[in-house]
Design an enzyme around this catalytic site. Structure first.
Site, PDB file in Angstrom:
ATOM      1  CB  ALA A 117      -0.900  -0.013   1.246  1.00 27.42           C
TER       2      ALA A 117
ATOM      3  CD  GLN B 290      -4.444  -6.203  -1.925  1.00 29.54           C
ATOM      4  OE1 GLN B 290      -4.119  -5.037  -2.143  1.00 29.54           O
ATOM      5  NE2 GLN B 290      -5.235  -6.554  -0.913  1.00 29.54           N
TER       6      GLN B 290
ATOM      7  CB  THR C 197      -5.266  -9.689   0.846  1.00 26.15           C
ATOM      8  OG1 THR C 197      -4.422  -9.239  -0.216  1.00 26.15           O
ATOM      9  CG2 THR C 197      -4.444  -9.800   2.119  1.00 26.15           C
TER      10      THR C 197
ATOM     11  CE  LYS D 184       0.192 -10.635  -0.574  1.00 21.96           C
ATOM     12  NZ  LYS D 184       0.034  -9.991   0.721  1.00 21.96           N
TER      13      LYS D 184
ATOM     14  CG  HIS E 180      -0.041  -9.070   5.212  1.00 24.45           C
ATOM     15  ND1 HIS E 180      -1.293  -9.113   4.666  1.00 24.45           N
ATOM     16  CD2 HIS E 180       0.312  -7.760   5.167  1.00 24.45           C
ATOM     17  CE1 HIS E 180      -1.687  -7.894   4.315  1.00 24.45           C
ATOM     18  NE2 HIS E 180      -0.716  -7.050   4.599  1.00 24.45           N
TER      19      HIS E 180
ATOM     20  NE  ARG F 259       2.995  -4.371   6.539  1.00 23.62           N
ATOM     21  CZ  ARG F 259       3.569  -3.198   6.807  1.00 23.62           C
ATOM     22  NH1 ARG F 259       4.844  -3.164   7.167  1.00 23.62           N
ATOM     23  NH2 ARG F 259       2.891  -2.084   6.708  1.00 23.62           N
TER      24      ARG F 259
ATOM     25  N   GLY G  95       7.704 -13.124   1.420  1.00 30.19           N
ATOM     26  CA  GLY G  95       8.166 -12.988   2.795  1.00 30.19           C
ATOM     27  C   GLY G  95       9.640 -13.292   2.908  1.00 30.19           C
TER      28      GLY G  95
ATOM     29  N   GLY H  57       8.100  -7.634  -1.332  1.00 33.10           N
ATOM     30  CA  GLY H  57       7.345  -6.505  -0.803  1.00 33.10           C
ATOM     31  C   GLY H  57       8.242  -5.334  -0.470  1.00 33.10           C
ATOM     32  NE  ARG H  58       8.671  -5.049   5.961  1.00 27.89           N
ATOM     33  CZ  ARG H  58       7.993  -6.168   6.213  1.00 27.89           C
ATOM     34  NH1 ARG H  58       8.240  -7.274   5.503  1.00 27.89           N
ATOM     35  NH2 ARG H  58       7.073  -6.198   7.151  1.00 27.89           N
TER      36      ARG H  58
HETATM   37  C1  LIG Z   1       4.382  -1.443   3.709  1.00 24.23           C
HETATM   38  C2  LIG Z   1       3.648  -2.683   3.312  1.00 24.23           C
HETATM   39  C3  LIG Z   1       2.349  -2.587   2.845  1.00 24.23           C
HETATM   40  C4  LIG Z   1       1.661  -3.735   2.459  1.00 24.23           C
HETATM   41  N1  LIG Z   1       0.420  -3.603   1.943  1.00 24.23           N
HETATM   42  C5  LIG Z   1      -0.243  -4.697   1.532  1.00 24.23           C
HETATM   43  C6  LIG Z   1      -1.526  -4.589   0.940  1.00 24.23           C
HETATM   44  O1  LIG Z   1      -2.077  -3.484   0.794  1.00 24.23           O
HETATM   45  N2  LIG Z   1      -2.148  -5.733   0.552  1.00 24.23           N
HETATM   46  C7  LIG Z   1      -1.571  -6.961   0.702  1.00 24.23           C
HETATM   47  O2  LIG Z   1      -2.172  -7.977   0.347  1.00 24.23           O
HETATM   48  N3  LIG Z   1      -0.340  -7.092   1.239  1.00 24.23           N
HETATM   49  C8  LIG Z   1       0.322  -5.991   1.653  1.00 24.23           C
HETATM   50  N4  LIG Z   1       1.579  -6.132   2.181  1.00 24.23           N
HETATM   51  C9  LIG Z   1       2.194  -7.483   2.263  1.00 24.23           C
HETATM   52  C10 LIG Z   1       2.992  -7.808   0.988  1.00 24.23           C
HETATM   53  O3  LIG Z   1       2.152  -8.046  -0.089  1.00 24.23           O
HETATM   54  C11 LIG Z   1       3.861  -9.067   1.175  1.00 24.23           C
HETATM   55  O4  LIG Z   1       3.057 -10.114   1.635  1.00 24.23           O
HETATM   56  C12 LIG Z   1       5.045  -8.890   2.116  1.00 24.23           C
HETATM   57  O5  LIG Z   1       5.543  -7.570   2.077  1.00 24.23           O
HETATM   58  C13 LIG Z   1       6.161  -9.864   1.744  1.00 24.23           C
HETATM   59  O6  LIG Z   1       7.212  -9.774   2.615  1.00 24.23           O
HETATM   60  P1  LIG Z   1       8.577  -8.946   2.326  1.00 24.23           P
HETATM   61  O7  LIG Z   1       8.241  -7.516   2.606  1.00 24.23           O
HETATM   62  O8  LIG Z   1       9.508  -9.537   3.324  1.00 24.23           O
HETATM   63  O9  LIG Z   1       8.993  -9.202   0.908  1.00 24.23           O
HETATM   64  C14 LIG Z   1       2.280  -4.999   2.581  1.00 24.23           C
HETATM   65  C15 LIG Z   1       3.583  -5.093   3.043  1.00 24.23           C
HETATM   66  C16 LIG Z   1       4.276  -3.960   3.407  1.00 24.23           C
HETATM   67  C17 LIG Z   1       5.691  -4.086   3.884  1.00 24.23           C
HETATM   68  C1  LIG Z   2      -5.065  -0.510   5.944  1.00 25.63           C
HETATM   69  C2  LIG Z   2      -3.641  -0.682   5.469  1.00 25.63           C
HETATM   70  C3  LIG Z   2      -3.340  -2.083   5.088  1.00 25.63           C
HETATM   71  C4  LIG Z   2      -2.100  -2.161   4.257  1.00 25.63           C
HETATM   72  C5  LIG Z   2      -1.361  -3.411   4.556  1.00 25.63           C
HETATM   73  O1  LIG Z   2      -1.745  -4.458   4.140  1.00 25.63           O
HETATM   74  C6  LIG Z   2      -0.161  -3.387   5.357  1.00 25.63           C
HETATM   75  O2  LIG Z   2       0.271  -2.297   5.775  1.00 25.63           O
HETATM   76  O3  LIG Z   2       0.409  -4.465   5.588  1.00 25.63           O
END
Ligand SMILES: Cc1cc2nc3c(=O)[nH]c(=O)nc-3n(C[C@H](O)[C@H](O)[C@H](O)COP(=O)(O)O)c2cc1C
Ligand SMILES: CCCCC(=O)C(=O)O
Length: 401
Positions: A132, A179, A207, A270, A294, A297, A326, A348-349
């Site tokens: 996001a 997503q 998700t 997911k 996730h 998180r 992840g 992701g990150r």
């Molecule tokens: C800042 C941030 C925002 C995220 N927002 C979403 C989101 O909006 N929807 C979602 O399905 N996953 C979200 N995720 C999870 C990622 O899709 C993913 O599962 C995760 O970041 C993978 O791990 P990694 O950061 O170690 O690669 C978010 C992750 C982060 C770090």
């Molecule tokens: C309402 C924000 C959700 C975004 C998200 O999935 C995350 O930050 O891991």
């Protein structure tokens, strides 16, 4: 591991270095100013004295450089995990514990990295996971990410909670999946699905691990609850008003069935960790599954996603492809996930770190580094393609603990 990261904002960076005092003119804690000072393509000197993304040689350096450049509030929102961040740390540790056992003298020729996922070709088995609020990292926001994905030929999974619309993202030309947090208002959900279809998205990623929002205590400590003025969830805007997103405990497999009736796009679930849910996903018509916690998180103390790949693969028994996200930070991590049963992985990150450091060029560099590492790892393992990575190439060994 988890304890020290919580203290980091005004202390040390991910590699233990001290943060330079306001090194880039970004007002610390004054996140309203951040995009004015840290956004452009001209990248200021980073922690290792680097001048531009091209000088960073691995994803860890991108993390450190992003830490230097980002407002600590936003850095912590991106970096943080739920609660004690035990799962966050476990995701990366699971890769470290596993060894690669290469095969030699196979004469396999140069590696070819291309894959086909749900009928769509990609230049490598690495996707951009949905994350996001890219505007917190760079003023070009998801547009920069999308342009880098297009240039690299990788699939971008656009987050529903993006800070520019799905139509604007699509206009940047990436191979695109969308997503979705299924909203209890199914009419609104259907309207998002129609927009994603019209924008050319080739799959819907539901998700499933977010019936409630995980508690990111780093963000909470900063009092970060709302996007800064001028930023909003662009897909949720309707006539001058921005709809509140629901991460709802009412969402169930019945909603997935309704979604199945709404669209002929492939549906990807997911956030699956339990073999029972993997079986249910297949029974409810899912076309693929992303094994994911996730990024640590949501529910803390779930196992590393890599540790759930084999049990999920056993339950699914080849009926649908599996993806994993992840903790992917190296080409060796990608190969380990492929060996344990993933058809592809998502990051992701690292994407956010690239975006923060250099906008489109930063994300492009992150992808180029992973591509080079993946090609190198395949070559050194004696595999010509991602499909040739077999389970015997990976072993959990005491010497890497
Ligand atoms: C800042 C941030 C925002 C995220 N927002 C979403 C989101 O909006 N929807 C979602 O399905 N996953 C979200 N995720 C999870 C990622 O899709 C993913 O599962 C995760 O970041 C993978 O791990 P990694 O950061 O170690 O690669 C978010 C992750 C982060 C770090
Ligand atoms: C309402 C924000 C959700 C975004 C998200 O999935 C995350 O930050 O891991």
């Amino acid at each position: 591991m988890s304890g020290d990261t919580g203290d980091r904002p005004n202390g040390t960076d991910p590699a233990g270095r001290a943060r330079g005092a306001d090194a880039f003119g970004a007002g610390m804690g004054d996140h309203g100013d951040r995009t004015d000072t840290a956004g452009g393509e001209s990248v200021a000197a980073g922690p290792a004295g680097v001048e531009r993304p091209a000088a960073l040689v691995n994803l860890r350096e991108f993390e450190a450089a992003a830490w230097e450049r980002l407002d600590p509030v936003f850095y912590d929102y991106f970096a943080g995990g739920a609660a004690d961040e035990i799962t966050l740390a476990a995701n990366e540790a699971a890769f470290r514990r596993r060894a690669l056992i290469p095969r030699v003298l196979r004469g396999q020729g140069p590696p070819r990295l291309g894959v086909t996922l749900l009928g769509q070709e990609a230049s490598m088995p690495v996707l951009l996971a949905p994350t996001a609020f890219h505007r917190l990292a760079h003023p070009d926001a998801e547009r920069a990410t999308a342009r880098a994905a297009a240039e690299a030929g990788v699939i971008m999974i656009a987050a529903m909670l993006s800070t520019v619309t799905i139509e604007e993202i699509a206009a940047c030309g990436p191979r695109l999946w969308f997503q979705l947090y299924i909203q209890p208002d199914l009419e609104f959900t259907a309207s998002l699905v129609r927009r994603a279809e019209a924008a050319g998205c080739r799959a819907l990623v539901v998700t499933a691990d977010s019936p409630a929002l995980g508690r990111n205590e780093r963000a909470e400590r900063h009092g970060f609850h709302d996007l800064p003025p001028g930023m909003y969830c662009a897909n949720m805007a309707e006539g001058g008003h921005v709809r509140q997103v629901a991460l709802s405990p009412e969402i169930s497999w019945r909603h997935v069935d309704r979604l199945r009736e709404m669209t002929s796009l492939p549906i990807v679930i997911k956030g699956v960790l339990h073999p029972g849910d993997a079986r249910l996903a297949v029974e409810h018509g899912a076309d693929a599954i992303i094994v994911s916690n996730h990024g640590g998180r949501q529910l803390d103390t779930t196992p590393a996603s890599l540790d759930r790949l084999a049990p999920v693969a056993e339950a699914v028994d080849g009926r649908v492809p599996l993806l994993l996200d992840g903790g992917i930070r190296r080409g060796t991590d990608v190969v380990k996930a492929l060996a344990l049963g993933a058809a592809a992985v998502a990051i992701g990150r690292p994407t956010l770190w690239g975006l923060a450091v250099g906008g489109q060029a930063g994300v492009a560099r992150v992808l180029a580094l992973l591509r080079r590492e993946l090609a190198g790892t395949l070559a050194l393992c004696g595999a010509a393609t991602p499909g040739e990575v077999t389970a015997d190439l990976v072993e959990e060994v005491a010497s890497l603990r």
